[in-house]
Motif scaffolding. Structure first.
Motif, PDB file in Angstrom:
ATOM      1  N   ALA A 300       0.827  -1.210   0.000  1.00 24.84           N
ATOM      2  CA  ALA A 300       0.000   0.000   0.000  1.00 24.84           C
ATOM      3  C   ALA A 300       0.860   1.258   0.000  1.00 24.84           C
ATOM      4  N   PRO A 301       0.475   2.290  -0.750  1.00 27.44           N
ATOM      5  CA  PRO A 301       1.100   3.604  -0.585  1.00 27.44           C
ATOM      6  C   PRO A 301       0.734   4.144   0.794  1.00 27.44           C
ATOM      7  N   VAL A 302       1.695   4.712   1.506  1.00 23.06           N
ATOM      8  CA  VAL A 302       1.468   5.153   2.882  1.00 23.06           C
ATOM      9  C   VAL A 302       1.740   6.645   3.012  1.00 23.06           C
ATOM     10  N   LEU A 303       0.847   7.320   3.711  1.00 20.35           N
ATOM     11  CA  LEU A 303       1.034   8.717   4.102  1.00 20.35           C
ATOM     12  C   LEU A 303       1.141   8.748   5.615  1.00 20.35           C
ATOM     13  N   THR A 304       2.279   9.225   6.128  1.00 18.74           N
ATOM     14  CA  THR A 304       2.471   9.280   7.578  1.00 18.74           C
ATOM     15  C   THR A 304       3.151  10.592   7.927  1.00 18.74           C
ATOM     16  N   THR A 305       3.621  10.718   9.151  1.00 18.24           N
ATOM     17  CA  THR A 305       4.258  11.961   9.605  1.00 18.24           C
ATOM     18  C   THR A 305       5.740  11.733   9.862  1.00 18.24           C
ATOM     19  N   ASN A 316      12.529   6.519   2.716  1.00 15.29           N
ATOM     20  CA  ASN A 316      12.110   7.253   1.526  1.00 15.29           C
ATOM     21  C   ASN A 316      10.984   6.548   0.775  1.00 15.29           C
ATOM     22  N   ALA A 317      10.390   5.528   1.415  1.00 13.08           N
ATOM     23  CA  ALA A 317       9.395   4.702   0.729  1.00 13.08           C
ATOM     24  C   ALA A 317       7.964   5.096   1.052  1.00 13.08           C
ATOM     25  N   VAL A 318       7.777   6.169   1.809  1.00 15.11           N
ATOM     26  CA  VAL A 318       6.431   6.643   2.149  1.00 15.11           C
ATOM     27  C   VAL A 318       6.362   8.141   1.907  1.00 15.11           C
ATOM     28  N   ALA A 319       5.144   8.684   1.891  1.00 14.52           N
ATOM     29  CA  ALA A 319       4.934  10.124   1.808  1.00 14.52           C
ATOM     30  C   ALA A 319       4.724  10.671   3.217  1.00 14.52           C
ATOM     31  N   TYR A 320       5.120  11.926   3.413  1.00 14.18           N
ATOM     32  CA  TYR A 320       5.041  12.518   4.743  1.00 14.18           C
ATOM     33  C   TYR A 320       4.168  13.774   4.736  1.00 14.18           C
ATOM     34  N   THR A 321       3.583  14.046   5.900  1.00 17.06           N
ATOM     35  CA  THR A 321       2.785  15.241   6.123  1.00 17.06           C
ATOM     36  C   THR A 321       2.986  15.712   7.552  1.00 17.06           C
ATOM     37  N   GLU A 322       2.714  16.966   7.807  1.00 16.01           N
ATOM     38  CA  GLU A 322       2.577  17.418   9.187  1.00 16.01           C
ATOM     39  C   GLU A 322       1.250  16.866   9.719  1.00 16.01           C
ATOM     40  N   PRO A 323       1.092  16.750  11.041  1.00 17.84           N
ATOM     41  CA  PRO A 323      -0.105  16.084  11.575  1.00 17.84           C
ATOM     42  C   PRO A 323      -1.375  16.926  11.631  1.00 17.84           C
ATOM     43  N   VAL A 330      -3.638  18.735   2.087  1.00 15.11           N
ATOM     44  CA  VAL A 330      -2.760  19.058   0.956  1.00 15.11           C
ATOM     45  C   VAL A 330      -1.979  17.824   0.512  1.00 15.11           C
ATOM     46  N   ALA A 331      -1.385  17.109   1.472  1.00 11.89           N
ATOM     47  CA  ALA A 331      -0.558  15.947   1.138  1.00 11.89           C
ATOM     48  C   ALA A 331      -1.394  14.820   0.537  1.00 11.89           C
ATOM     49  N   LEU A 332      -2.576  14.585   1.108  1.00  9.07           N
ATOM     50  CA  LEU A 332      -3.430  13.517   0.608  1.00  9.07           C
ATOM     51  C   LEU A 332      -3.931  13.835  -0.806  1.00  9.07           C
ATOM     52  N   ARG A 333      -4.336  15.070  -1.046  1.00  7.62           N
ATOM     53  CA  ARG A 333      -4.822  15.443  -2.374  1.00  7.62           C
ATOM     54  C   ARG A 333      -3.704  15.315  -3.409  1.00  7.62           C
ATOM     55  N   ALA A 334      -2.487  15.699  -3.031  1.00  7.66           N
ATOM     56  CA  ALA A 334      -1.365  15.573  -3.968  1.00  7.66           C
ATOM     57  C   ALA A 334      -1.156  14.119  -4.375  1.00  7.66           C
ATOM     58  N   LEU A 335      -1.311  13.205  -3.437  1.00  8.89           N
ATOM     59  CA  LEU A 335      -1.165  11.783  -3.756  1.00  8.89           C
ATOM     60  C   LEU A 335      -2.301  11.295  -4.641  1.00  8.89           C
TER      61      LEU A 335
END
Length: 382
Positions: A300-305, A316-323, A330-335
């Protein structure tokens, strides 16, 4: 003569959760390391640990161990007796607490220090209990095991513990359970969720404030509200539901769909995680981040902090966001707007997850046990 280790698994909850997956994975791997293993557990888990660790001595405690107060009392008086009966050289306590007079070298796992560094995320009683247990272990335990460098550094910074007393042992992942799902597994799970193949964002874990489901609900709603086919949000897990979360859910636009299935069967997890557009784990901090690793293992593609131990797991295998909710949106929409990146994250996460195993974790635990056993003070001759 093989080192005799008694692991106290009596604190594993009925729903297993992250603690259960840690203890279960470790027991299965320790059984093949050459240590002479004994496991104290609740009666309902006796058969389970006998199957996970064939050849281990399984000691089921009293019926009352299902109640926390009784379990803690038994830990102080009953567990040292069990350790003597099975001839243990070392006791391993896998969840903060320990007997005050264990009579043997004792290793304690400290998972994180969020109750010191982020206390408002805990109830006063639970926070006070975890602080007390951790302070006791810091002084009384022979050695400490932590699941990440981040937790080790917090122990040194917050409590001033000598880093030489702390061993880092990353968690593993059960690749037989957490794996890329096939289409049948995905369709079975989405049918049970009422989605029938429609896209969704997945969250898996407790709904406590630290896991940050509140900000995720608001961030997801903002990210997908104007999409022609907005993906649902599925909050898998339980515990910690709050009035604030109720309020956030009530504010979700009516054309969006939020699903709360509660706890999901283990057999459904590959389909649930691997079938998601994105697995969102916007935690405010983790001692390790087992849910992130398990989602990666399912492709699964993962978005975490980028908080505490999570970068140690995701790399480097996941996407990051502030909490916060705005950053998540913003981060989720970009994905969601970048299918190629979603695909590459799924591939990268799956490859990175293969680097984590319970066998490697067990080897690090055994090295810690041996250090603890070497520190045993010989009994004076009678």
């Amino acid at each position: 003569m093989a080192l005799r280790v008694l692991v106290d698994a009596t604190d594993v909850p009925t729903d297993r959760g992250a603690l259960g997956r840690y203890v279960d994975g470790l027991m299965g791997a320790l059984a093949s390391t050459g240590v002479d293993l004994a496991v104290a557990c609740q009666r309902s888990d006796e058969e389970r640990y006998g199957r996970l660790a064939p050849g281990a001595t399984i000691v089921a405690g009293p019926v009352a161990l299902g109640h926390r107060t009784e379990r803690l009392a038994w830990e102080q008086s009953g567990l040292p007796v069990v350790a003597e009966l099975v001839g243990a050289d070392v006791i391993h306590m896998p969840n903060y607490t320990m007997p005050l007079r264990p009579g043997l070298p004792t290793v304690v796992t400290i998972h994180d220090l969020a109750f010191f560094t982020d206390p408002e995320r805990y109830t006063p009683i639970s926070g006070m209990s975890l602080k007390s247990a951790t302070k006791t272990a810091a002084v009384q335990a022979t050695r400490l095991i932590v699941p990440s460098n981040a937790t080790r550094d917090e122990l040194v910074r917050v409590l001033g513990i000598d880093p030489a007393k702390i061993d880092v042992a990353y968690h593993g992942v059960d690749h037989r359970l957490f794996h890329r799902p096939d289409e049948i597994q995905v369709s079975r799970v989405t049918a049970r969720l009422g989605l029938h193949g429609k896209p969704y964002v997945a969250f898996l874990g407790s709904l406590t404030p630290r896991k940050n489901a509140l900000a995720l609900v608001s961030g997801w709603a903002a990210a997908v509200a104007d999409l022609p086919a907005p993906p649902a949000l599925v909050l898998g897990g339980g515990g910690g539901w709050s009035p604030e979360l109720d309020e956030a859910v009530a504010q979700v636009p009516p054309h969006l769909r939020l699903i709360r299935p509660g706890y999901l069967p283990f057999a459904d997890l590959p389909g649930f995680l691997g079938g998601a557009l994105v697995v969102a784990a916007p935690s405010r901090g983790e001692g390790f981040g087992l849910q992130v690793l398990e989602a990666m293992a399912c492709g699964a593609p993962v978005l975490t902090t980028y908080r505490t131990a999570l970068p140690e797991v995701g790399g480097n295998a996941v996407a990051y966001t502030e909490p916060d909710a705005d950053s998540i949106a913003v981060a989720l929409r970009a994905l969601l707007d970048d299918p190629e990146r979603l695909m590459s994250l799924g591939e990268a996460g799956y490859a990175r997850a293969q680097e984590f195993s319970w066998e490697a974790s067990a080897a690090a635990h055994v090295a810690c046990y041996k250090k603890a056993a070497d520190q045993r003070v010989p009994r004076p001759a009678s």
